[in-house]
Design a protein around this motif. Structure first.
Motif, PDB file in Angstrom:
ATOM      1  N   LEU A  35       0.870  -1.162   0.000  1.00 28.81           N
ATOM      2  CA  LEU A  35       0.000   0.000   0.000  1.00 28.81           C
ATOM      3  C   LEU A  35       0.912   1.219   0.000  1.00 28.81           C
ATOM      4  O   LEU A  35       1.809   1.328   0.844  1.00 28.81           O
ATOM      5  N   GLN A  36       0.715   2.104  -0.976  1.00 27.10           N
ATOM      6  CA  GLN A  36       1.546   3.302  -1.095  1.00 27.10           C
ATOM      7  C   GLN A  36       0.675   4.549  -1.078  1.00 27.10           C
ATOM      8  O   GLN A  36      -0.506   4.492  -1.413  1.00 27.10           O
ATOM      9  N   ARG A  37       1.287   5.692  -0.702  1.00 28.36           N
ATOM     10  CA  ARG A  37       0.593   6.973  -0.747  1.00 28.36           C
ATOM     11  C   ARG A  37       1.479   8.019  -1.390  1.00 28.36           C
ATOM     12  O   ARG A  37       2.706   7.900  -1.398  1.00 28.36           O
ATOM     13  N   SER A  38       0.829   9.065  -1.941  1.00 26.35           N
ATOM     14  CA  SER A  38       1.547  10.122  -2.650  1.00 26.35           C
ATOM     15  C   SER A  38       0.712  11.399  -2.625  1.00 26.35           C
ATOM     16  O   SER A  38      -0.517  11.345  -2.649  1.00 26.35           O
ATOM     17  N   LYS A  39       1.378  12.523  -2.619  1.00 26.11           N
ATOM     18  CA  LYS A  39       0.695  13.814  -2.760  1.00 26.11           C
ATOM     19  C   LYS A  39       0.571  14.207  -4.233  1.00 26.11           C
ATOM     20  O   LYS A  39      -0.366  14.875  -4.626  1.00 26.11           O
ATOM     21  N   ASP A  40       1.561  13.792  -5.061  1.00 27.02           N
ATOM     22  CA  ASP A  40       1.639  14.264  -6.451  1.00 27.02           C
ATOM     23  C   ASP A  40       1.514  13.158  -7.502  1.00 27.02           C
ATOM     24  O   ASP A  40       1.609  13.425  -8.690  1.00 27.02           O
ATOM     25  N   GLN A  41       1.324  11.907  -7.095  1.00 25.17           N
ATOM     26  CA  GLN A  41       1.254  10.746  -7.976  1.00 25.17           C
ATOM     27  C   GLN A  41       2.554  10.505  -8.746  1.00 25.17           C
ATOM     28  O   GLN A  41       2.560   9.791  -9.746  1.00 25.17           O
ATOM     29  N   VAL A  42       3.638  11.109  -8.285  1.00 33.14           N
ATOM     30  CA  VAL A  42       4.965  10.888  -8.874  1.00 33.14           C
ATOM     31  C   VAL A  42       5.862  10.182  -7.866  1.00 33.14           C
ATOM     32  O   VAL A  42       6.475   9.170  -8.174  1.00 33.14           O
ATOM     33  N   THR A  43       5.931  10.731  -6.664  1.00 26.20           N
ATOM     34  CA  THR A  43       6.740  10.166  -5.596  1.00 26.20           C
ATOM     35  C   THR A  43       5.829   9.367  -4.668  1.00 26.20           C
ATOM     36  O   THR A  43       4.925   9.927  -4.052  1.00 26.20           O
ATOM     37  N   TRP A  44       6.064   8.054  -4.607  1.00 23.96           N
ATOM     38  CA  TRP A  44       5.230   7.157  -3.812  1.00 23.96           C
ATOM     39  C   TRP A  44       6.000   6.666  -2.597  1.00 23.96           C
ATOM     40  O   TRP A  44       7.182   6.324  -2.708  1.00 23.96           O
ATOM     41  N   MET A  45       5.339   6.621  -1.451  1.00 22.14           N
ATOM     42  CA  MET A  45       5.926   6.146  -0.204  1.00 22.14           C
ATOM     43  C   MET A  45       5.165   4.910   0.256  1.00 22.14           C
ATOM     44  O   MET A  45       3.931   4.882   0.232  1.00 22.14           O
ATOM     45  N   ASP A  46       5.894   3.888   0.699  1.00 20.59           N
ATOM     46  CA  ASP A  46       5.269   2.679   1.216  1.00 20.59           C
ATOM     47  C   ASP A  46       4.616   2.959   2.566  1.00 20.59           C
ATOM     48  O   ASP A  46       5.212   3.609   3.432  1.00 20.59           O
ATOM     49  N   VAL A  47       3.405   2.466   2.737  1.00 20.32           N
ATOM     50  CA  VAL A  47       2.678   2.584   4.004  1.00 20.32           C
ATOM     51  C   VAL A  47       2.742   1.255   4.747  1.00 20.32           C
ATOM     52  O   VAL A  47       3.026   1.209   5.932  1.00 20.32           O
ATOM     53  N   GLU A  48       2.458   0.165   4.032  1.00 18.99           N
ATOM     54  CA  GLU A  48       2.520  -1.169   4.628  1.00 18.99           C
ATOM     55  C   GLU A  48       2.643  -2.210   3.534  1.00 18.99           C
ATOM     56  O   GLU A  48       2.340  -1.940   2.361  1.00 18.99           O
ATOM     57  N   THR A  49       3.067  -3.418   3.934  1.00 17.95           N
ATOM     58  CA  THR A  49       3.212  -4.535   3.013  1.00 17.95           C
ATOM     59  C   THR A  49       2.432  -5.724   3.549  1.00 17.95           C
ATOM     60  O   THR A  49       2.477  -6.009   4.750  1.00 17.95           O
ATOM     61  N   ASN A  50       1.707  -6.399   2.660  1.00 18.16           N
ATOM     62  CA  ASN A  50       0.952  -7.599   3.020  1.00 18.16           C
ATOM     63  C   ASN A  50       1.408  -8.756   2.144  1.00 18.16           C
ATOM     64  O   ASN A  50       1.562  -8.584   0.929  1.00 18.16           O
ATOM     65  N   THR A  51       1.577  -9.927   2.747  1.00 19.49           N
ATOM     66  CA  THR A  51       1.995 -11.112   1.999  1.00 19.49           C
ATOM     67  C   THR A  51       0.922 -12.194   1.997  1.00 19.49           C
ATOM     68  O   THR A  51       1.179 -13.308   1.561  1.00 19.49           O
ATOM     69  N   ALA A  52      -0.260 -11.852   2.489  1.00 16.05           N
ATOM     70  CA  ALA A  52      -1.383 -12.783   2.534  1.00 16.05           C
ATOM     71  C   ALA A  52      -2.676 -12.003   2.299  1.00 16.05           C
ATOM     72  O   ALA A  52      -2.702 -10.784   2.463  1.00 16.05           O
ATOM     73  N   PRO A  53      -3.745 -12.694   1.934  1.00 17.92           N
ATOM     74  CA  PRO A  53      -5.033 -12.003   1.745  1.00 17.92           C
ATOM     75  C   PRO A  53      -5.444 -11.246   3.011  1.00 17.92           C
ATOM     76  O   PRO A  53      -5.208 -11.713   4.134  1.00 17.92           O
ATOM     77  N   VAL A  54      -6.071 -10.071   2.804  1.00 15.48           N
ATOM     78  CA  VAL A  54      -6.472  -9.242   3.938  1.00 15.48           C
ATOM     79  C   VAL A  54      -7.562  -8.265   3.501  1.00 15.48           C
ATOM     80  O   VAL A  54      -7.633  -7.891   2.330  1.00 15.48           O
ATOM     81  N   GLU A  55      -8.416  -7.890   4.440  1.00 21.21           N
ATOM     82  CA  GLU A  55      -9.399  -6.827   4.262  1.00 21.21           C
ATOM     83  C   GLU A  55      -9.132  -5.822   5.374  1.00 21.21           C
ATOM     84  O   GLU A  55      -9.080  -6.211   6.549  1.00 21.21           O
ATOM     85  N   LYS A  56      -8.935  -4.548   5.031  1.00 23.65           N
ATOM     86  CA  LYS A  56      -8.604  -3.530   6.025  1.00 23.65           C
ATOM     87  C   LYS A  56      -9.281  -2.213   5.700  1.00 23.65           C
ATOM     88  O   LYS A  56      -9.646  -1.957   4.555  1.00 23.65           O
ATOM     89  N   THR A  57      -9.386  -1.378   6.729  1.00 26.34           N
ATOM     90  CA  THR A  57      -9.855  -0.007   6.565  1.00 26.34           C
ATOM     91  C   THR A  57      -8.761   0.918   7.063  1.00 26.34           C
ATOM     92  O   THR A  57      -8.151   0.666   8.103  1.00 26.34           O
ATOM     93  N   GLY A  58      -8.490   1.982   6.298  1.00 29.00           N
ATOM     94  CA  GLY A  58      -7.497   2.976   6.684  1.00 29.00           C
ATOM     95  C   GLY A  58      -8.119   4.356   6.669  1.00 29.00           C
ATOM     96  O   GLY A  58      -9.276   4.525   6.269  1.00 29.00           O
ATOM     97  N   SER A  59      -7.345   5.351   7.122  1.00 31.61           N
ATOM     98  CA  SER A  59      -7.838   6.721   7.092  1.00 31.61           C
ATOM     99  C   SER A  59      -6.720   7.658   6.668  1.00 31.61           C
ATOM    100  O   SER A  59      -5.540   7.316   6.769  1.00 31.61           O
ATOM    101  N   ALA A  60      -7.107   8.820   6.199  1.00 32.08           N
ATOM    102  CA  ALA A  60      -6.143   9.813   5.725  1.00 32.08           C
ATOM    103  C   ALA A  60      -6.189  11.025   6.648  1.00 32.08           C
ATOM    104  O   ALA A  60      -7.245  11.617   6.847  1.00 32.08           O
ATOM    105  N   GLY A  61      -5.037  11.397   7.205  1.00 29.07           N
ATOM    106  CA  GLY A  61      -4.954  12.585   8.053  1.00 29.07           C
ATOM    107  C   GLY A  61      -5.008  13.866   7.247  1.00 29.07           C
ATOM    108  O   GLY A  61      -5.436  14.915   7.722  1.00 29.07           O
ATOM    109  N   SER A  62      -4.554  13.784   5.996  1.00 31.04           N
ATOM    110  CA  SER A  62      -4.677  14.871   5.037  1.00 31.04           C
ATOM    111  C   SER A  62      -4.950  14.220   3.684  1.00 31.04           C
ATOM    112  O   SER A  62      -4.954  13.004   3.581  1.00 31.04           O
ATOM    113  N   ALA A  63      -5.178  15.005   2.656  1.00 37.48           N
ATOM    114  CA  ALA A  63      -5.499  14.431   1.342  1.00 37.48           C
ATOM    115  C   ALA A  63      -4.287  13.702   0.762  1.00 37.48           C
ATOM    116  O   ALA A  63      -3.201  14.281   0.657  1.00 37.48           O
TER     117      ALA A  63
END
Length: 86
Positions: A35-63
């Motif tokens: 799962l990655q996030r970006s402000k500009d869709q150019v530079t992406w930062m890793d948020v987390e990595t999953n190696t198995a099936p998963v269902e999760k909910t996340g939230s954004a502190g800013s856009a």
């Protein structure tokens, strides 16, 4: 989206500040799904990595744009069904 190769990502989703989003990773695979996030869709930062099936909910502190995928070197075999919903 079905992912069967490295360096493949879902279409980015813009999540506004304070909003939540859901991720769904399913399938039979040997891979590291990032799962990655970006402000500009150019530079992406890793948020987390999953190696198995998963269902999760996340939230954004800013856009942020979020996406799921497999980086170079992260895929071995199988099919990953990856989706992100805002």
């Amino acid at each position: 989206m079905n992912i069967t190769a490295q360096n493949t990502f879902t279409t980015p989703v813009l999540v506004q500040a304070g909003n939540s989003f859901d991720i769904s990773i399913s399938g039979t695979f040997v891979a590291s799904v990032v799962l990655q996030r970006s402000k500009d869709q150019v530079t992406w930062m890793d948020v987390e990595t999953n190696t198995a099936p998963v269902e999760k909910t996340g939230s954004a502190g800013s856009a942020w744009y979020f996406r799921l995928g497999i980086k170079t070197g992260g895929y071995t075999s199988g099919t990953v069904a990856a989706d992100i919903f805002d």
